[in-house]
Design a protein around this motif. Structure first.
Motif, mmCIF file in Angstrom:
data_model
loop_
_atom_site.group_PDB
_atom_site.id
_atom_site.type_symbol
_atom_site.label_atom_id
_atom_site.label_comp_id
_atom_site.label_asym_id
_atom_site.label_seq_id
_atom_site.Cartn_x
_atom_site.Cartn_y
_atom_site.Cartn_z
ATOM 1 N N LEU A 193 -58.717 24.088 -19.169
ATOM 2 C CA LEU A 193 -59.255 22.987 -20.092
ATOM 3 C C LEU A 193 -59.388 21.889 -19.610
ATOM 4 C CD1 LEU A 193 -58.525 22.288 -22.973
ATOM 5 C CD2 LEU A 193 -56.263 21.632 -21.929
ATOM 6 N N THR A 194 -60.435 21.501 -19.522
ATOM 7 C CA THR A 194 -61.295 19.981 -18.697
ATOM 8 C C THR A 194 -60.066 19.184 -20.203
ATOM 9 O OG1 THR A 194 -63.126 21.130 -19.214
ATOM 10 C CG2 THR A 194 -62.910 18.486 -19.838
ATOM 11 N N THR A 195 -59.338 17.756 -19.040
ATOM 12 C CA THR A 195 -59.658 17.018 -19.646
ATOM 13 C C THR A 195 -58.776 15.992 -19.536
ATOM 14 O OG1 THR A 195 -56.507 16.825 -20.415
ATOM 15 C CG2 THR A 195 -57.025 17.454 -18.270
ATOM 16 N N VAL A 196 -58.657 14.399 -19.745
ATOM 17 C CA VAL A 196 -57.764 13.396 -19.250
ATOM 18 C C VAL A 196 -56.854 13.576 -18.860
ATOM 19 C CG1 VAL A 196 -57.641 11.135 -20.076
ATOM 20 C CG2 VAL A 196 -59.547 11.801 -20.839
ATOM 21 N N ALA A 197 -56.706 12.873 -17.611
ATOM 22 C CA ALA A 197 -55.874 12.186 -16.804
ATOM 23 C C ALA A 197 -55.131 11.595 -16.906
ATOM 24 C CB ALA A 197 -56.139 13.559 -15.116
ATOM 25 N N PRO A 198 -54.116 10.164 -16.980
ATOM 26 C CA PRO A 198 -53.557 9.587 -16.978
ATOM 27 C C PRO A 198 -52.971 10.017 -15.789
ATOM 28 C CG PRO A 198 -52.556 10.318 -18.686
ATOM 29 C CD PRO A 198 -53.236 11.669 -18.204
ATOM 30 N N ASP A 199 -53.427 8.407 -15.203
ATOM 31 C CA ASP A 199 -52.489 8.423 -13.890
ATOM 32 C C ASP A 199 -50.582 9.150 -13.834
ATOM 33 O OD1 ASP A 199 -51.646 8.127 -10.806
ATOM 34 O OD2 ASP A 199 -52.534 6.223 -10.438
ATOM 35 N N LYS A 200 -50.377 9.938 -14.209
ATOM 36 C CA LYS A 200 -48.575 10.109 -14.576
ATOM 37 C C LYS A 200 -47.889 9.105 -13.522
ATOM 38 C CE LYS A 200 -49.568 14.011 -15.643
ATOM 39 N NZ LYS A 200 -49.580 15.654 -16.189
ATOM 40 N N ALA A 201 -47.804 9.557 -11.986
ATOM 41 C CA ALA A 201 -46.755 8.784 -10.745
ATOM 42 C C ALA A 201 -47.159 6.823 -10.563
ATOM 43 C CB ALA A 201 -47.588 8.939 -9.324
ATOM 44 N N ALA A 202 -48.329 6.355 -11.486
ATOM 45 C CA ALA A 202 -48.752 5.367 -11.470
ATOM 46 C C ALA A 202 -47.355 4.608 -12.168
ATOM 47 C CB ALA A 202 -50.264 4.974 -11.523
ATOM 48 N N ILE A 203 -47.745 5.866 -13.693
ATOM 49 C CA ILE A 203 -47.476 5.233 -15.003
ATOM 50 C C ILE A 203 -45.608 4.983 -14.688
ATOM 51 C CG2 ILE A 203 -47.045 5.620 -16.874
ATOM 52 C CD1 ILE A 203 -49.705 7.320 -17.553
ATOM 53 N N ALA A 243 -41.107 12.470 -12.612
ATOM 54 C CA ALA A 243 -41.732 10.891 -11.334
ATOM 55 C C ALA A 243 -40.724 10.199 -11.492
ATOM 56 C CB ALA A 243 -42.909 10.736 -12.011
ATOM 57 N N VAL A 244 -40.800 9.097 -13.081
ATOM 58 C CA VAL A 244 -39.550 8.441 -12.803
ATOM 59 C C VAL A 244 -38.366 8.228 -12.120
ATOM 60 C CG1 VAL A 244 -37.974 6.819 -15.099
ATOM 61 C CG2 VAL A 244 -40.876 7.797 -15.585
ATOM 62 N N ILE A 245 -37.984 9.550 -12.519
ATOM 63 C CA ILE A 245 -36.041 10.016 -11.822
ATOM 64 C C ILE A 245 -36.712 9.649 -10.229
ATOM 65 C CG2 ILE A 245 -34.887 11.679 -10.700
ATOM 66 C CD1 ILE A 245 -34.881 12.890 -13.725
ATOM 67 N N ASP A 246 -37.523 9.527 -9.266
ATOM 68 C CA ASP A 246 -38.110 9.788 -8.190
ATOM 69 C C ASP A 246 -38.606 8.068 -7.975
ATOM 70 O OD1 ASP A 246 -37.849 12.383 -7.443
ATOM 71 O OD2 ASP A 246 -40.418 12.848 -7.311
ATOM 72 N N ALA A 247 -39.309 7.613 -8.912
ATOM 73 C CA ALA A 247 -39.104 6.247 -8.274
ATOM 74 C C ALA A 247 -38.396 5.465 -8.997
ATOM 75 C CB ALA A 247 -40.146 5.443 -9.876
ATOM 76 N N ALA A 248 -37.294 6.206 -9.659
ATOM 77 C CA ALA A 248 -36.243 5.514 -9.867
ATOM 78 C C ALA A 248 -35.280 4.784 -8.678
ATOM 79 C CB ALA A 248 -35.268 5.317 -11.381
ATOM 80 N N PRO A 255 -52.634 1.288 -15.874
ATOM 81 C CA PRO A 255 -52.539 2.816 -14.510
ATOM 82 C C PRO A 255 -53.985 3.358 -14.982
ATOM 83 C CG PRO A 255 -50.601 2.845 -15.743
ATOM 84 C CD PRO A 255 -51.806 1.651 -16.700
ATOM 85 N N GLY A 256 -54.328 3.860 -14.192
ATOM 86 C CA GLY A 256 -55.871 3.992 -14.480
ATOM 87 C C GLY A 256 -55.629 6.233 -14.560
ATOM 88 N N HIS A 257 -56.988 6.541 -14.958
ATOM 89 C CA HIS A 257 -57.051 7.346 -15.456
ATOM 90 C C HIS A 257 -58.774 8.067 -15.563
ATOM 91 C CE1 HIS A 257 -59.562 5.118 -18.616
ATOM 92 N NE2 HIS A 257 -60.705 6.121 -18.368
ATOM 93 N N THR A 258 -58.636 9.669 -14.799
ATOM 94 C CA THR A 258 -60.278 10.459 -14.354
ATOM 95 C C THR A 258 -60.212 12.020 -15.732
ATOM 96 O OG1 THR A 258 -58.810 11.419 -13.336
ATOM 97 C CG2 THR A 258 -59.749 10.162 -12.238
ATOM 98 N N LEU A 259 -61.236 11.427 -16.027
ATOM 99 C CA LEU A 259 -61.915 12.482 -16.860
ATOM 100 C C LEU A 259 -61.677 14.097 -15.896
ATOM 101 C CD1 LEU A 259 -62.395 14.417 -19.299
ATOM 102 C CD2 LEU A 259 -65.390 13.804 -18.483
#
Lengths: 344, 344
Positions: free
Chosen positions: A288-298, A81-86, A326-330
């Motif tokens: 797996l149930t998980t907390v999803a950080p918004d990686k693209a936003a980060i 995601a960082v490579i894309d953003a850069a 940035p945001g997160h969801t469950l």
């Protein structure tokens, strides 16, 4: 020799700006245009003179991203995601892995490659505040992740306490009362997991429960093997947990593996929640149930932040560090609600 | 300004060579020495002039590694190993992901960043021979992976036919007779999976069986989702397979997930073998039998090969492309022999 950007533009029938965009690998260039420019570059033997540009502008067009572990899919996703953003800013990314060791993180933060890079994004594990305060003047630095510092650098991280509370509340809502936290670390007071651990504690207290130290398991690292070892210890307790909240998905997957080996049912016997939303969790035997950080936003926020600092650098205006959340969801899957009711 | 490498050496009480080693991040420098040199660098405000060095030597100390997908743990493992191997030669690694697209692979192989890098290691998926033959003079290039080319470049890859035969022989030895191959590709005659597919075919024939085209499933990519879709198709056959040999572990894990959802037993109903030996397979609910390429050897050989080419480049001696085959092993786990008998 002597072939200029303008010669290439003339031959390709495009503007010099377009040639520059192709050379710098900007996205959103039509394939036909890219092809035409590339052909002109090949035919004329043009070599973009980055060294000359570097001498002129003092910039290399390279930013570095240093992460603890490329083998952790969370960081691989983040790096992509960082490579894309850069690329959107015409920057190339130099990737570094620190193995989460303080010595490497200090070395990287001090900019041992500062002659190569315009700026650095660092996700530290063991780096201490004093390491940052002793950092000499160097390229702009943006910090990622759960560690909190009292130092003049921008910091991008989700609200880890709120995210952990969301996960634990989900387990409490399902009727779980002995909820373990796996992935605490012993070696530091400002331990990386402290915010998620705090969220675990606060949410159990809010629900009228008692956070039990027996159910907090320290690990040496954040890998599947660490999760497996921790789960083995938890199952040896006289009263094992009925739920596990793991520091990350890899640790959770290690725990799931041990539960499968022991013939325990997930979620009936033990419910499991992870953190990161890596693909492995989505396809696990029990998903797996998980907390999803918004990686693209980060990634986007980190790169935007860094580029702003790079462009402002000569001005050296009074520096006010930014703290961006940035945001997160469950994401609820089988490891907490079973196969029948949850499926994504 | 005006601070030289010698000033730093004098202050730190070490040789100029040692300062250079620290600046270039060579390994095997004693921590105390590194610390002393770093302190002298900080105190004097020394900035190594890479640009000047670059102009003098024509080298940047950077090599690029381009892989199809950083999110695939195989390539993340490989990248980590290449970074380690390159550090031993004092080189920094610039990581690139091509998404396995021919346009990106061509762009990278043509060296659109050749002004930044001394050499390139590329693991192609769709790149065609003609793309390589049209490559203009540029930095040395070393190829990785299953695709075979008739072009003057070094190539590092395990013996994919032999490795695939080993996997299929294991399934035949377990009594399986309807062995599917998942991960063929349609779009190219020289498809990436062709060597593993050939190994599958040869081994079935050797055992007196008949390779059935029904049991060869093409996929769009090599992700878990591709494996899940392929497994779904195989289970819809009037006579489904009793074993699956997957192009890689991710595809195999996608297949395992569908088998779990359908309530089919692994390996009793369907045995599964993957390829790559990624950690995910080791910790899967049913741990995955897989072909393990020697990733450390691949990385070391690729970097050694590239560095040799970089150092020989000015000489331009008659170029004899090298073909190097690192080793591989079959790691047997639960997905073929069940929980009771195999455990690692």
């Amino acid at each position: 020799m002597g072939v200029s950007l303008k010669d290439v533009a003339l031959r390709a029938g495009v503007s010099a700006k377009t040639v520059s965009n192709v050379v710098n690998n900007y996205p959103h260039i039509r394939p036909g245009t890219r092809e035409r420019v590339q052909r002109a570059i090949d035919e004329l033997g043009y070599r973009p003179n980055a060294t000359a540009r570097h001498l002129r502008t003092g910039r290399s067009g390279i930013i570095a991203l240093a992460v603890p572990e490329l083998g952790n899919p969370y960081f691989a996703d983040l790096a992509a995601a960082v490579i894309d953003a850069a690329a959107h800013h015409g920057h190339t990314v130099l990737l570094d892995h620190t193995a989460g060791l303080r010595a490497n993180e200090t070395l990287v933060s001090r900019g041992f490659r500062s002659h190569l890079i315009d700026g650095l994004i660092l996700s530290p594990i063991q780096l201490e505040n004093e390491d940052l305060l002793r950092r000499p003047d160097g390229p702009p630095l943006v910090l990622l992740g759960e560690r909190e510092y009292d130092a003049p650098y921008d910091h991008i991280a989700i609200d880890n306490v709120a995210a952990a509370r969301l996960a634990v509340r989900h387990l409490i809502d399902l009727g779980r009362r002995r909820i373990a936290f796996v992935g605490a670390r012993r070696e530091s007071l400002r331990q990386p997991a402290h915010l998620r651990l705090r969220g675990w504690r606060e949410e159990i207290l809010r629900a009228g429960g008692t956070p039990s130290d027996d159910l907090v398991v320290a690990t040496d690292g954040y890998d599947r093997a660490d999760g497996a070892a921790a789960m083995t210890r938890l199952l040896a307790l006289s009263e094992p947990p009925d739920a596990v909240f793991a520091y990350n998905d890899l640790v959770a997957l290690g725990a799931l593996r041990v539960l499968a080996e022991r013939g325990l049912r997930v979620p009936q016997d033990v419910a499991v929640v992870g953190f990161d939303d890596i693909e492995d969790g989505r396809y696990a035997g029990v998903s797996l149930t998980t907390v999803a950080p918004d990686k693209a936003a980060i990634a986007r926020l980190a790169v935007d932040c860094l580029i702003t600092r790079i462009e402002a650098a000569p001005a050296r205006a009074p520096f006010v560090p930014r703290r961006i959340l940035p945001g997160h969801t469950l994401v609820v899957r089988e490891s907490t609600t079973g196969r029948a009711t949850a499926h994504d």
